[in-house]
Design a protein around this motif. Structure first.
Motif, mmCIF file in Angstrom:
data_model
loop_
_atom_site.group_PDB
_atom_site.id
_atom_site.type_symbol
_atom_site.label_atom_id
_atom_site.label_comp_id
_atom_site.label_asym_id
_atom_site.label_seq_id
_atom_site.Cartn_x
_atom_site.Cartn_y
_atom_site.Cartn_z
ATOM 1 N N ARG A 1 16.399 36.191 98.981
ATOM 2 C CA ARG A 1 15.594 34.970 98.971
ATOM 3 C C ARG A 1 14.688 34.933 97.741
ATOM 4 O O ARG A 1 14.451 33.867 97.167
ATOM 5 C CB ARG A 1 14.748 34.889 100.242
ATOM 6 C CG ARG A 1 15.591 34.605 101.480
ATOM 7 C CD ARG A 1 14.751 34.150 102.622
ATOM 8 N NE ARG A 1 13.757 35.147 102.994
ATOM 9 C CZ ARG A 1 12.808 34.949 103.889
ATOM 10 N NH1 ARG A 1 12.709 33.785 104.494
ATOM 11 N NH2 ARG A 1 11.960 35.903 104.184
ATOM 12 N N ARG B 1 14.706 32.085 94.927
ATOM 13 C CA ARG B 1 13.506 31.400 94.449
ATOM 14 C C ARG B 1 13.379 31.506 92.938
ATOM 15 O O ARG B 1 13.028 30.541 92.253
ATOM 16 C CB ARG B 1 12.273 32.002 95.125
ATOM 17 C CG ARG B 1 11.000 31.198 94.892
ATOM 18 C CD ARG B 1 9.808 31.860 95.524
ATOM 19 N NE ARG B 1 9.486 33.108 94.833
ATOM 20 C CZ ARG B 1 8.486 33.916 95.180
ATOM 21 N NH1 ARG B 1 7.732 33.601 96.227
ATOM 22 N NH2 ARG B 1 8.262 35.019 94.514
ATOM 23 N N GLN C 1 15.814 29.121 91.461
ATOM 24 C CA GLN C 1 15.334 27.735 91.553
ATOM 25 C C GLN C 1 14.259 27.451 90.509
ATOM 26 O O GLN C 1 14.224 26.375 89.916
ATOM 27 C CB GLN C 1 14.791 27.472 92.956
ATOM 28 C CG GLN C 1 15.868 27.414 94.028
ATOM 29 C CD GLN C 1 15.276 27.230 95.414
ATOM 30 O OE1 GLN C 1 14.100 27.479 95.618
ATOM 31 N NE2 GLN C 1 16.109 26.790 96.346
ATOM 32 N N SER C 2 13.415 28.423 90.277
ATOM 33 C CA SER C 2 12.384 28.230 89.257
ATOM 34 C C SER C 2 13.007 28.119 87.877
ATOM 35 O O SER C 2 12.557 27.331 87.035
ATOM 36 C CB SER C 2 11.395 29.399 89.302
ATOM 37 O OG SER C 2 10.785 29.482 90.575
#
Length: 1756
Positions: A606, A610, A613-614
């Motif tokens: 996860r 993240r 995604q950043s």
């Protein structure tokens, strides 16, 4: 500085030679190599030739420091190395008699054995060191490293400076390096993945030779001491012999792999090359292997086949004619070299038994790894590397399991699995004490000052679960050693030993107050003890996993709790147990101790999502959602390595495996009701640890002042993180200091500690190395300490008088909990036994009293006696007891019902297997006169074959589908009905205007019949051609016989690949499954049963024959008895022993033995009257009778002996047959065993194979269905295309008929053509009767399918352009046009439109079929790919199945005469490369060789014949094509000459007689006759005109003569005038003119001759064409003679005009009037040309000679 001037000169000479060599080679280098050479030369010039080219300090790896931190790069300085990597091969080298060299992590340690001083050479790569080697002269040593593209650095021993660097010899690691014996070359072997053997010219830093060694791990490489061109490498399961051989391409490395043959393959750790080239190597089982070439000559062992050493053996040296060997048993033995060199194996074994000449036992618990000798000459100094070393230097063996430092002094304690506990003074760099125990140590903790103020107590855990308290003291302080000095500076004494665990102790920890001790173990328990003079147990708690670490809460926490870290990710926190609380006497387990649990759940995936995604925030949301990486939860969970408290209820964890790379901040959940094994908890925060995704933190410690966080990494490196205030609340792990210390591959840094004063950092890893690092530089540290050592605690008072504590030596001793449980069980058992004894005693007393009462009752009179019922106190007691007994019996029976059923079933199975399954009992038949016996076989009744095997296989779906498809294809392949062709007959254009003669009418009728016959013949020929084309093979046609031959060859020859090959493809006919294998087993069982039954039948027949023989012998014995009764006893001949029938021979009956011998003791009749006197006659009669009886006796005895011998021979023959059959049956049993193993393997893959086969069948069914549809579609498409072609041919025939109907010179041809080609809109055929035809627009909607199909497009466009604005009226016949011809044109137009509609319809159907074909073709390709995938999957399964079956061992017993593999006159020891086959198969193969040779010769002949035939066919084909082209050319020429253009001959042949044409011909004849008459009249007029012309010409001729005379006179005057000029001039020009005239005359003559020949050829051709009935000129007459050539070179213009005149044609006399004018005109032109030519010649002659009179009618 150099030691001597001589040594300096040698170095200078070597450097200069190297420089000269490089300069010499630079001319032949590439651009890149020259640039490297210039850089090297620049360095050499800058530093001088003799200076060190490389800066050693710059080469060595250093610590890595984060740029953003202020941490100095030299934060830690290596102080000392206390460990030794004993598991590394060849990790001990001698540089001189006092200096040792070995690898310790990322350092090479040079140890002076006399002073114990160490010098270090650090790794250049910082990723570890692979191997080291020493130069023969000990001037240099090589260090081969690990890492990405590692280097080999050659150092100078005296200065430890880098001398040479060798690059590019390995990808990851070097496993071994060595110098040759003169030190000029260096050999290296790399590890995985490349395994390259490289020879270096190390002084020039270049690769000399290189080759891939093997694909396995290589342990060692050496040069031959006797031949510099030979090398040897050895390693995992192999030994390989190398040679530097010269080839035509240069020097190459050629390797020869050693073959173990019948000897089991072994890892070769060590070997020694003998002077004669043989090699002696060791083995895993302790024997020596003597290699000759690449094969084992003999295996050497000790007497009675004892091994040379116990365990692994390695030869290492040749000394004084002896071979020195050592082994893992700690013994060094010497063997006679000559005996080993001449050792030979026996005939029945490849081993040779020898005994060592001497041996030295180093130690019973010592495992020797390598032995090296000092390289100095005449040195006797040897060093041995051992796993349990002693004597010179002692270290831990293997990984360090525990390390801790004292809180009061600079002391360090360690333990390992070798059972030793060592104490070191890392300040003075020496070992103080060492103690050994029977079990290995696994955990160690130094008691804090709160427990022991002197710092003299160690708590050590061991692998058997024992915890020992060891007390450290200075032995000099004891009174019992006051008289002398102790050998050790410190000593460890056992204070207390207890065993709280049943598994290794993994963690030990004191609480913050020093009152409690907690021990954790891998048995998932944590035990608590009270600390004091005597440690007493409190109890234990169970945790969800093996304990990894224990940590008590610090003083900053309010409560004292223990944090338990488990290896499987569980974390448990328990409260400090109360020592005063009373636990139950039954167990030590603390059930009521409060606890909290945490189970780690991975969040790394996860976090990665993240981060992703950043990183991709700028992209669209939808795209991000589609491309998100998946969430991964590792299974099994990642291991937990270490952790520590941050604040109450919060802690940090370091995980391994997938979750490495972070420090996770966790806390205990408030909800603790859930089972710990079923809960999952996630960290609430994390810190990213830089560059640790594959290098997790294994251990953590803090400095004493809490300023530094020290981490031990998985890669063996040290990381130091500076801490901020509030050190346990970590804020970042970015800034760090890192140094590689231990081995990067297996030196995991499990333990790291700081000294009590934070001046030293101690590390211990799994590579066995222990390092001490100082935070001060060595100079400052030396000044600060000034040679001081650590203070050893003094002994306690009264320590010397205390009795030694009893140790727990037995590893099977019970743990404390187990002992208490056993004690409790024993106590309960004793109490139960006491109760049982008391009850039994009371019961016995009652029984005695009852018996006494019964006896008293019986002694009373009968009327006073009590009945048994009356003795019972209550009947209900008895009834109750009976009921209870019945219930108990039922309960027992119920409990034993299953066991009874099981036993009964087992008995039934045993009876079925061993009794009922036998077809017959065993019968044993013995011989009569010998001990030979034969027995029948136990035959088991054959079971019925399974229904699946006996049931005939039903036709598969694919076969049924194939039949249906074939039937459908046959129905589709039936020829469709051809479109009925209409016979296009040209209609009569007009009625006959001229009456035809009878001959012409008859000719028309014959022409019609001839046309009909020609049409029938053409139709028949077309059918024949269609049939021929249908039978013609396709482009890729193959002969069925050739295809069958190729298929037979493939099936019979087979795949030449071995079944063990990785790419072996199992043929379909050789694929097996469990059903086939089971059928094969049943077939084998049936054959075995059949053979045994046949043999049993023969043995039973032999038993029956023995019974018959006994009957015969009985009769013969009786006969012999009768004969012997008549003979005296002295003449009796003993009969043979009578046979007996034993019970084994007749098991079906009790049997009886024939042991009764016939009584032959009775007196003979001849002996009754021995005393009586006989006469001579009586004597002779008696003698004669005696002779007769003796003959009878001998005959009977001989018959008996013969019968017995014959029976014994038959039994002996049967005995040998039985022995032979037993061998065959044993082989069959072995084969059946192999089949059983194969069946087990096949059952494992059957389910998978069946599913794949079903999938493949489905794919094939779908593909066959699509293929059938595609074939049908192709057939229909071909039929449609043929129909289209036929319709187009009909259109062309229709157009030809229309053209024929028009005739020649028809003035309405253009109008009728427009009418015929006009496009009109038509209605459907069923509506034509009710609707009128409508004319179509010029722009019709009809679509031409092909440009070639529309022959009227261009003409229609022209017609439309010509008729702009004016509509064509085709309903009215124009005036002057034949109405019948107009009506015929309309009918032909209707037919044309019908054909066009039919053509459009056929093309539309064809287009639809083409689209369907394309769709089916795409679907076919897709299904083919799916089928191939299914076939590949099935093939992969079959290949895996074949590989598993290849791994099975098959026993094939062979005799020596069956081994025909002879190598150099002897049978090789290694038969792995041999092929085992039967004699029949061998003979067949040998015969097959001859057959193949004959077949090869035959095939060559066939090939030659086929080649010749092929060439002949090609040549004939070319000839035929040329002939066809020639015939086509002639045909075209003939058609052109006859018709003026190419015509359709078939159409002409099918045309019947045309009445209009005949009428036109008749009219033509009449007109020709009239024209002829008119021509004759004109001829008369022409002749008259010619006569008048001739008269005029004569008059003109006379005038010309006059003019000619005048010209002659003029010429004479001109000649006189130019007479003078001719005297001066030259006649050259005149001669040249005459020559030119003559040449021109000759040329004109040749031209006339050529024209004459052309006229003759044209006349012949005209005559030939006139005979074929064509409309040509009349027959020719004889040509005119050629013109007489006259020289006229001057008038070139006239000649050019003459050349351009047409050739004169001869006059042709014919009745045709049309040709007459042409002939006359031609004659006049010829006469005019001739007159002009003669006139020119006359003028020229006049100019040259004067007047000339023409001989032709006065013409000049």
């Amino acid at each position: 500085m150099w030691h001597t001037e001589q040594e300096r000169g040698e170095r200078e000479e070597e450097a200069i030679v190297g420089l000269e060599w490089r300069v010499y080679k630079a001319d032949r280098l590439s651009l890149q190599e020259r640039w490297s050479f210039l850089l090297w030369l620049n360095k050499a010039i800058r530093y001088g030739v003799l200076a060190d080219v490389y800066q050693t300090k710059e080469l060595h790896s250093r610590a890595c420091v984060t740029p953003s931190t202020d941490t100095p790069q030299d934060l830690l300085h290596l102080s000392h190395s206390f460990g030794y990597d004993s598991g590394r091969r060849a990790n001990l080298k001698l540089l001189d008699d006092t200096t040792l060299m070995y690898i310790a992590g990322n350092q090479v340690v040079l140890l002076d054995t006399s002073t114990r001083q160490q010098r270090y050479v650090r790794s250049c790569s910082g990723q570890g060191i692979g191997s080291i080697a020493v130069h023969p002269r000990c001037e240099y040593f090589a260090v081969a490293e690990k890492g990405n593209q590692p280097n080999i650095t050659v150092y100078e021993y005296s200065s430890l400076g880098a001398y040479r660097i060798l690059r590019g010899g390995a990808e990851r690691v070097y496993s071994s390096v060595t110098f040759n014996h003169d030190g000029s070359l260096l050999a290296s072997v790399s590890g995985a993945p490349d395994h390259m053997l490289t020879l270096w010219s190390w002084r020039q830093e270049e690769v000399m030779l290189s080759s891939r060694a093997v694909s396995q791990e290589v342990y060692r490489v050496t040069f031959s001491p006797h031949n510099p061109e030979l090398l040897t490498t050895s390693g995992s399961g192999h030994i390989k012999f190398w040679k530097m051989a010269s080839t035509f391409t240069g020097l190459k490395l050629q390797g020869l792999m050693g073959h173990f043959g019948t000897t089991a393959a072994t890892d070769v750790e060590g070997y020694v090359e003998l002077p004669d080239g043989k090699v002696v190597s060791g083995s895993d089982w302790g024997n020596l292997l003597l290699w000759d070439g690449n094969a084992i000559k003999v295996e050497i062992c000790r007497k009675t086949e004892r091994s040379c050493h116990a365990g692994t053996v390695q030869p290492f040296a040749l000394e004084d004619g002896q071979l020195m060997t050592f082994g893992s048993d700690g013994v060094i033995r010497a063997w006679d070299l000559e005996s080993i060199n001449t050792a030979e194996g026996s005939s029945h074994s490849s081993r040779c038994e020898l005994e060592p000449t001497n041996e030295l036992v180093v130690g019973h618990n010592v495992c020797l790894w390598s032995v090296v000798k000092s390289p100095l000459p005449h040195s006797c100094f040897w060093l041995a590397q051992a796993a349990d070393p002693e004597c010179l230097l002692a270290f831990h063996a293997g990984a360090i399991q525990g390390l801790d430092v004292s809180g009061e002094s600079d002391l360090m304690a360690t333990t390992a699995l070798d059972g030793s506990v060592k104490v070191f003074d890392f300040l003075s760099k020496r070992e103080l004490s060492s103690s050994g125990f029977t079990q290995g140590g696994t955990a160690l903790r130094w008691a804090p000052p709160s427990v022991n103020q002197r710092g003299a107590l160690l708590v050590t855990g061991f692998e058997d679960g024992v915890v020992r308290l060891l007390e450290l003291y200075e032995p000099q302080g004891l009174l019992m050693v006051a008289r002398g000095r102790a050998k050790e500076d410190a000593k460890l004494r056992l204070k207390q030993a207890f065993k709280p665990h049943n598994a290794p102790v993994t963690a030990v920890a004191y609480d913050r107050n020093g009152e409690l001790l907690a021990t954790g173990s891998s048995d998932c328990t944590v035990f608590f003890f009270t600390a004091g003079e005597e440690y007493k147990p409190i109890g234990f708690v169970r945790v969800p996993g093996p304990v990894q670490a224990l940590e008590w809460s610090p003083h900053s926490h309010n409560e004292n709790r223990l944090l338990i870290l488990c290896q499987n990710g569980h974390v448990v926190e328990v409260h400090r147990p109360d020592p005063e609380a009373q636990t139950t006497a039954n167990t030590f387990q603390l059930h009521d101790l409060p606890r909290r649990s945490f189970r780690f759940r991975s969040i790394k995936s996860r976090v990665q999502v993240r981060d992703w995604q950043s990183a991709t925030a700028s992209e669209g949301e939808e795209e991000m959602e589609e491309e998100l990486p998946p969430i991964h939860i590792p299974d099994p969970p990642s291991p937990l390595y270490c952790g520590f408290y941050s604040e109450p209820g919060h802690f940090w964890l370091s995980m391994g495996g997938f979750d490495s790379g972070f420090l996770y901040h966790c806390q205990f959940s408030e909800d603790q009701d859930e089972d710990p094994d079923h809960r999952w908890d996630e960290p609430f925060d994390f810190l990213r640890v830089h560059d640790s995704d594959h290098d997790p933190i294994r251990s953590v410690t803090f400095s004493s002042r809490r300023q530094l966080l020290l981490c031990g990494m998985h890669s063996g490196s040290i990381r130091v993180y500076p801490l901020q205030p509030g050190y346990r609340r970590l804020s970042s792990m970015e800034a760090c200091w890192q140094l590689s210390a231990h081995d990067n591959h297996y030196g995991h840094l499990q333990h790291i500690r700081c000294s009590y004063d934070d001046l030293f950092v101690l590390t211990a890893g799994d590579d066995g190395n222990i390092f001490s690092f100082s935070l001060l530089p060595p100079e400052e540290l030396h000044k600060a300490l000034q040679g001081q050592g650590a203070e050893v605690p003094a002994p306690r008072l009264g320590l010397g008088k205390e009795v030694l504590c009893q140790d727990i030596v037995d590893p099977e001793a019970l743990s404390m909990e187990t002992a208490r449980q056993k004690q409790q069980q024993n106590r309960q058992r004793q109490q139960a036994q006491l109760k049982l004894t008391a009850k039994q005693k009371r019961l016995a007393e009652l029984q005695t009293k009852l018996k006494q009462l019964q006896r008293d009752n019986q002694s009373l009179p009968e009327h006073f006696r009590l009945m048994p019922e009356e003795l019972q106190m209550d009947q209900r007691f008895r009834e109750q007891a009976e009921r209870e007994k019945v219930e108990e019996v039922k309960e027992v029976r119920r409990q034993l019902a299953w066991e009874e059923e099981r036993s009964w079933i087992a008995l039934k199975k045993l009876q079925d297997w061993f009794k009922d399954s036998l077809e017959s009992k065993e019968v044993c038949v013995g011989a009569i006169c010998s001990d030979h016996r034969v027995s029948t076989y136990h035959l088991l009744a054959l079971t019925e074959p399974s229904a699946l095997l006996s049931q005939p296989s039903s036709p598969s779906c694919s076969e049924g589908d194939g039949a249906v498809t074939a039937q459908r294809r046959r129905s589709r392949a039936e020829p469709v009905k051809h479109i009925e062709e209409e016979v296009l007959r040209p209609l009569v254009a007009r009625p006959a205007g001229v009456k035809l003669a009878d001959g012409q009418i008859e000719r028309l009728r014959k022409a019609a019949e001839k046309a009909e016959q020609a049409r029938a013949k053409i139709q028949k020929r077309k059918q024949e051609w269609d049939q021929l084309y249908a039978e013609r093979p396709k482009q890729n046609y193959e002969d069925p016989q050739d295809v069958q031959a190729i298929r037979d060859s493939r099936e019979n020859i087979g795949d030449l690949k071995l079944k063990s090959a990785e790419d072996f493809t199992v043929p379909k006919h050789l694929r097996v499954n469990s059903e086939r294998k089971r059928a094969e087993m049943e077939t084998l069982q049936e054959k075995i049963h059949e053979k045994q039954a046949e043999m049993n039948k023969a043995i039973l027949a032999l038993r029956d024959s023995k019974g018959h023989l006994m009957v015969e012998l009985q009769a013969q014995a009786e006969q012999l008895q009768r004969v012997q009764k008549l003979l005296p006893p002295r003449l009796h001949c003993p009969p043979p022993l009578p046979p007996t029938i034993l019970g084994e021979e007749t098991p079906e009956s009790s049997g009886s033995t024939l042991d009764q011998r016939l009584p032959l003791r009775e007196h003979s009749l001849l002996a009754l009257d021995e005393g009586a006197e006989r006469s001579q006659l009586e004597e002779e009669l008696l003698k004669e009778k005696e002779i007769h009886l003796l003959h009878m006796q001998d005959s009977v005895v001989d018959e008996m002996k013969t019968s017995v011998c014959q029976f014994d021979l038959e039994l002996l023959l049967c005995y040998h047959k039985v022995k032979k059959l037993n061998c065959q049956l044993k082989l069959a049993d072995l084969h059946r065993l192999t089949l059983d193993q194969e069946l087990l393997l096949l059952k494992e893959v059957d389910k998978r194979e069946d599913s794949l086969q079903e999938k493949l069948n489905k794919r094939e069914k779908e593909e066959n269905s699509v293929m059938s549809k595609l074939d049908e579609c192709h057939e229909e498409l071909a039929l449609k295309r043929r129909a289209i072609v036929k319709v187009q041919e009909r259109e062309k025939s229709l157009a030809a008929a229309f053209q024929a109907s028009l005739g020649d010179d028809n003035k309405f041809e253009e109008f009728l053509t427009k009418v015929f080609k006009k496009k009109i809109k038509r209605v459907e055929k069923d509506q034509r009767g009710s609707q009128e035809e409508e004319e179509s627009d010029e722009n019709s909607d009809e679509v031409d399918w092909d440009d070639e199909d529309d022959d009227y497009g261009d003409s229609d466009a022209d017609d439309d352009r010509d008729q702009e604005g004016a509509a064509l009226d085709d309903s009215v016949c124009p005036p002057g046009c034949d109405p019948e011809l107009f009506e015929n044109t309309l009918q032909l137009r209707e037919r044309r439109l019908d054909l066009e509609e039919l053509l459009v319809e056929e093309k539309r159907h064809a287009e639809a079929l083409q689209k369907e074909c394309d769709i089916l073709l795409k679907k076919k390709k897709m299904l083919e790919s799916h089928r191939r995938e299914a076939e590949d999957e099935l093939e992969l399964v079959n290949r895996e199945k074949q590989q598993k079956m290849n791994e099975l061992d098959v026993v094939v017993p062979l005799r020596l005469h069956q081994i025909e593999l002879i190598n150099n006159g002897s049978v090789p020891s290694d038969l792995r490369s041999a092929l085992v086959l039967t004699r029949t198969e061998l003979n067949r193969l040998q015969e097959r060789v001859t057959q193949l040779q004959a077949e090869k010769t035959q095939q060559k002949q066939v090939y030659c014949q086929a080649r010749q035939q092929h060439f002949r066919f090609i040549r004939e084909s070319k000839d035929m094509e040329a002939e066809i082209k020639e015939l086509e050319k002639q045909s075209n020429q003939l058609m052109t000459m006859k018709f003026g253009r190419k015509v359709n001959v078939e159409a002409l042949q099918m045309l019947s007689g045309n009445r209009t044409l005949e009428e036109l011909k008749q009219e033509k004849l009449l007109q020709n006759a009239a024209c002829d008459q008119e021509i004759k009249e004109w001829d008369v007029k022409v002749e008259e005109a010619q006569d008048a012309l001739m008269e005029a010409i004569r008059g003109n001729t006379e005038r010309v003569h006059c003019l000619s005379n005048l010209y002659e006179e003029k010429k004479e005057l001109e000649q006189r005038l130019s007479a003078r000029q001719r005297k001066i001039g030259c006649n050259t020009l005149q001669d040249y003119g005459r020559r030119a005239d003559r040449e021109e005359i000759r040329r004109l003559q040749h031209l006339v001759a050529t024209q004459s020949r052309q006229m003759e050829a044209l006349s012949k051709e005209i005559h030939l064409l006139s005979q074929k009935g064509g409309h040509i000129l009349p027959s020719i007459q004889a040509p005119l003679p050629p013109l007489t050539p006259l020289p006229s070179p001057t008038n070139h213009k006239g000649l050019r005009q003459l050349r351009t005149q047409p050739t004169a044609l001869s006059t042709v006399k014919d009745s045709s009037h049309e040709a007459a004018p042409i002939t006359k005109k031609s004659s006049q032109s010829a006469e005019r040309a001739e007159w002009t030519f003669n006139r020119q010649q006359t003028h020229r002659a006049k100019d040259e000679q004067g007047p000339v009179v023409s001989p032709d009618s006065g013409m000049a």
